[in-house]
Design a protein around this motif. Structure first.
Motif, PDB file in Angstrom:
ATOM      1  N   UNK B 111       0.727  -1.385   0.354  1.00  0.00           N
ATOM      2  CA  UNK B 111       0.434   0.332  -0.014  1.00  0.00           C
ATOM      3  C   UNK B 111       1.064   1.433  -0.070  1.00  0.00           C
ATOM      4  N   UNK B 112       0.201   2.167  -0.569  1.00  0.00           N
ATOM      5  CA  UNK B 112       1.437   3.239  -0.761  1.00  0.00           C
ATOM      6  C   UNK B 112       0.680   4.593   0.090  1.00  0.00           C
ATOM      7  N   UNK B 113       1.481   5.570   0.842  1.00  0.00           N
ATOM      8  CA  UNK B 113      -0.023   6.685   1.881  1.00  0.00           C
ATOM      9  C   UNK B 113       1.189   8.387   1.381  1.00  0.00           C
ATOM     10  N   UNK B 114       0.065   9.072   0.816  1.00  0.00           N
ATOM     11  CA  UNK B 114       0.703   9.846   0.801  1.00  0.00           C
ATOM     12  C   UNK B 114      -0.103  11.427   1.503  1.00  0.00           C
ATOM     13  N   UNK B 115       0.627  12.772   1.657  1.00  0.00           N
ATOM     14  CA  UNK B 115      -0.444  13.506   2.443  1.00  0.00           C
ATOM     15  C   UNK B 115      -0.067  14.571   1.157  1.00  0.00           C
ATOM     16  N   UNK B 116       0.139  13.961  -0.106  1.00  0.00           N
ATOM     17  CA  UNK B 116       0.275  15.105  -0.908  1.00  0.00           C
ATOM     18  C   UNK B 116      -0.631  15.594  -1.439  1.00  0.00           C
ATOM     19  N   UNK B 117      -1.216  16.503  -2.623  1.00  0.00           N
ATOM     20  CA  UNK B 117      -2.276  16.803  -3.893  1.00  0.00           C
ATOM     21  C   UNK B 117      -2.237  15.775  -4.202  1.00  0.00           C
ATOM     22  N   UNK B 118      -3.994  15.634  -3.682  1.00  0.00           N
ATOM     23  CA  UNK B 118      -5.119  14.284  -4.321  1.00  0.00           C
ATOM     24  C   UNK B 118      -4.699  14.275  -5.336  1.00  0.00           C
ATOM     25  N   UNK B 301      -7.923   8.997   9.291  1.00  0.00           N
ATOM     26  CA  UNK B 301      -7.641  10.330   8.774  1.00  0.00           C
ATOM     27  C   UNK B 301      -6.929   9.011   7.112  1.00  0.00           C
ATOM     28  N   UNK B 302      -7.671   8.910   5.976  1.00  0.00           N
ATOM     29  CA  UNK B 302      -7.485   8.570   4.493  1.00  0.00           C
ATOM     30  C   UNK B 302      -8.353   8.010   4.083  1.00  0.00           C
ATOM     31  N   UNK B 303      -8.391   8.629   2.936  1.00  0.00           N
ATOM     32  CA  UNK B 303      -8.861   7.756   1.882  1.00  0.00           C
ATOM     33  C   UNK B 303      -8.439   7.408   1.227  1.00  0.00           C
ATOM     34  N   UNK B 304      -8.975   6.244   0.456  1.00  0.00           N
ATOM     35  CA  UNK B 304      -8.559   5.461   0.156  1.00  0.00           C
ATOM     36  C   UNK B 304      -8.722   4.917  -1.322  1.00  0.00           C
ATOM     37  N   UNK B 312      -3.853   2.805  -2.669  1.00  0.00           N
ATOM     38  CA  UNK B 312      -2.830   4.037  -2.286  1.00  0.00           C
ATOM     39  C   UNK B 312      -3.636   5.341  -1.038  1.00  0.00           C
ATOM     40  N   UNK B 313      -3.173   5.915  -0.267  1.00  0.00           N
ATOM     41  CA  UNK B 313      -4.145   5.441   1.011  1.00  0.00           C
ATOM     42  C   UNK B 313      -3.883   7.476   0.801  1.00  0.00           C
ATOM     43  N   UNK B 314      -4.689   8.288   1.193  1.00  0.00           N
ATOM     44  CA  UNK B 314      -4.560  10.253   0.971  1.00  0.00           C
ATOM     45  C   UNK B 314      -4.824   9.887   2.587  1.00  0.00           C
ATOM     46  N   UNK B 315      -3.645  11.062   2.842  1.00  0.00           N
ATOM     47  CA  UNK B 315      -3.483  11.375   4.074  1.00  0.00           C
ATOM     48  C   UNK B 315      -4.084  12.873   3.643  1.00  0.00           C
ATOM     49  N   UNK B 330      -4.307   2.991   8.769  1.00  0.00           N
ATOM     50  CA  UNK B 330      -5.345   1.703   7.883  1.00  0.00           C
ATOM     51  C   UNK B 330      -4.683   0.720   6.029  1.00  0.00           C
ATOM     52  N   UNK B 331      -3.783   1.777   6.000  1.00  0.00           N
ATOM     53  CA  UNK B 331      -2.974   1.550   5.401  1.00  0.00           C
ATOM     54  C   UNK B 331      -2.547  -0.998   5.636  1.00  0.00           C
ATOM     55  N   UNK B 332      -1.591  -0.756   6.657  1.00  0.00           N
ATOM     56  CA  UNK B 332      -1.864  -1.751   7.525  1.00  0.00           C
ATOM     57  C   UNK B 332      -2.663  -3.237   7.500  1.00  0.00           C
ATOM     58  N   UNK B 333      -3.836  -1.900   7.801  1.00  0.00           N
ATOM     59  CA  UNK B 333      -4.735  -3.273   7.982  1.00  0.00           C
ATOM     60  C   UNK B 333      -5.719  -3.546   6.603  1.00  0.00           C
ATOM     61  N   UNK B 334      -5.312  -2.610   5.677  1.00  0.00           N
ATOM     62  CA  UNK B 334      -5.848  -3.421   4.404  1.00  0.00           C
ATOM     63  C   UNK B 334      -5.083  -4.534   3.845  1.00  0.00           C
TER      64      UNK B 334
END
Lengths: 368, 368
Positions: B111-118, B301-304, B312-315, B330-334
């Protein structure tokens, strides 16, 4: 020598509000309790109350304050909450809702208040009052708790229709501006267009087109256009009026009400959690009441139908006496400011050059 | 006799999360603090962290817990918040966002996590991971505080795209159901379709069409369809997953966040109002903390991003360490539930007969 007539102090014209007593979830008792509360607070208000004569007579007789200030109009039928608007449009004659609108149509009252079925109320209002010349889609405007000094922002449309093109959105901007001037006393309201982002390239095609139309219309129509706003900006102090199509506006309104209700329930639970928090709840009682008054949907009760020949205030179906009284207060305020006439003049001056779909240059003169 | 290998306790496979360190409003320090927090709570988690090597080396060196659990990948470029998605799609190679997605693409991370530009993150994810076979529009799903026992409902789409037809809405229902099964552990989630009323004749044409499609698909796909729901139902316990087009969903989400923020500010003011209410605030501290944790957007926090070959999880862009850590959880759980593979299987089995646009009869077998 002055005649007797000249010397007499002129009685200020009393404002007459037409009220549909039926169709709300709590029945006519709540409606009569609500108008009695308004009558006690405001000596300049009178009512025409519509519904079954015998029921209303009994309820009104219990309220001394309503003596001589409330005229009854018998109407046997009631529009139920699950009635289909199209059915009510064809067969609604003889209902209290029809009768209440009729009093505005024939000029006896300035504003109509109902807590009945929204769709049916809009359908009947459209048929009986007719749209203002130049208006394609009427809209429902509501008030939101906000960070602005007045405490409220206006949002429209919150559910008159499920669609709106760029020309409709422009008309919503004009009507919303007029409502903010007359209902919230803001001389130069700031208008925002609801979108999923504030960048100009974002959103649906009709929103981009509406953005340009509203920007062009702003200078001649005494409002400021702040461009696109997002859902989080609805209660903000960077905008006074939020323009949206009726589908999105309705979802946003109900979402906000749902979240406010959830938080207030969780807050109550939190205060009950421990002996310490129960003590805290007692100490915080006054502050909490002030807060809950601020965000209580009953206090901002009243969607206003804009774009018709006459003003209709739709109160929440579940409104109690407090809610009805808030809706009556709004109706009174709009009536006093001559809102219906001002809005009609404003729309007429702004939309006549709009007919060709291209430009708006009309000068607004001194129309509020 | 058992061999040594048989006796050895197998090491559980460590879950690797790919994290974009850059592009958030608070910079890489907040991201590193967030993953350090997750690492401390969860011994089974590892990270690949993407961004400028020298910056990240310094930040990671300060966190002992990350020693041997965080691999760095040098990427010089940063996708800024105001970058246009179309530009990033063409020129994004070499950015930390691109690199973070690449680790999922090549299978190093689940899974990828980013809090950048949606918008940019969605655009790059679409280009690099590609849509799942059978999916027309990917969607962003988010969690809402709710009255359900688990405390959360799922809503999608909250902003991947601004439109959705009836087939897209059906796919959202399938993907949302799969997410609720794997992310919220609900074997048979209840799906609702967001509309302006619950009556079947209400709403836009594509919603009525989607209503029928989803109702038909429900039995074979292990979810219950509760029909139309309104904005007020989003946090309710009568539904687990709310399906909407991305425009409406995005407005609803931001509106709810805005209202929650307004109420929490007013609450703080109320507690400061008088000496008595200040005492109350102290006594209620623990209860209030519990409440604010429940509705704190950072905790959910975290749109998937759903519908891609990989998750991809968007923070939130403004996420702090708490927010990043929630997104990583959330990413871990998924990842642990094998969500990407299950969703792909589910969509493949449900959508193949959909290709002809008529019916969905595929048996789901034991796909979760």
């Amino acid at each position: 020598m002055a005649s007797k007539t000249d010397l007499a102090i002129p009685t200020p014209p009393r404002t007459v509000i037409s009220v549909d007593a039926m169709g709300g979830d709590r029945g006519p008792a709540a409606v009569v309790a609500g108008i009695a509360r308004s009558a006690a607070k405001n000596p300049d208000i009178r009512f025409i109350l519509h519904g079954p004569q015998d029921v209303l007579e009994r309820l009104v007789a219990k309220r001394k304050i309503l003596t001589d200030r409330c005229e009854l109009r018998h109407a046997e039928g009631v529009v139920t909450m699950d009635a289909k608007p199209s059915h009510v449009m064809r067969h609604g004659k003889g209902t209290s809702m029809w009768s209440a609108i009729e009093s505005v149509r024939n000029g006896e009252a300035t504003v109509c208040v109902s807590c009945g079925n929204t769709g049916a109320l809009m359908a009947l209002s459209m048929v009986r009052l007719r749209k203002l010349p130049g208006i394609n889609r009427p809209a429902i405007a509501c008030l939101w708790p906000s960070r602005n000094p007045g405490g409220f922002n206006v949002m429209l449309d919150v559910g008159a229709d499920i669609r709106a093109d760029e020309h409709d959105l422009l008309q919503f901007a004009l009507m919303g501006a007029s409502y903010a001037r007359n209902g919230l006393d803001l001389p130069r309201p700031r208008i925002g267009l609801l979108n999923v982002g504030t960048e100009e390239h974002k959103g649906r095609a009709e929103l981009k087109a509406a953005h340009d139309l509203i920007a062009v219309a702003a200078p001649a129509n005494d409002f400021e256009f702040v461009g696109f706003v997002e859902g989080g900006d609805i209660p903000s102090d960077k905008v006074d009026v939020i323009v949206s199509d009726g589908f999105t506006g309705n979802v946003a309104l109900k979402t906000a009400e749902g979240i406010a209700k959830l938080i207030s329930e969780l807050l109550k639970e939190a205060f009950k959690f421990s002996p310490l928090s129960r003590v805290a709840a007692m100490l915080a009682y006054t502050s909490m009441r002030r807060l809950s008054k601020r965000i209580d949907p009953r206090q901002v009760n009243g969607g206003v139908f804009l774009g018709l020949n006459g003003t209709v205030v739709k109160s929440h179906g579940s409104a109690d006496a407090t809610g009805i009284s808030a809706a009556v207060k709004l109706a009174f305020q709009l009536s006093q400011s001559g809102f219906s006439e001002r809005l009609a003049a404003r729309v007429a001056s702004a939309t006549s050059p709009l007919q060709d779909g291209r430009k708006i240059e009309a000068k607004s003169g001194n129309i509020k």
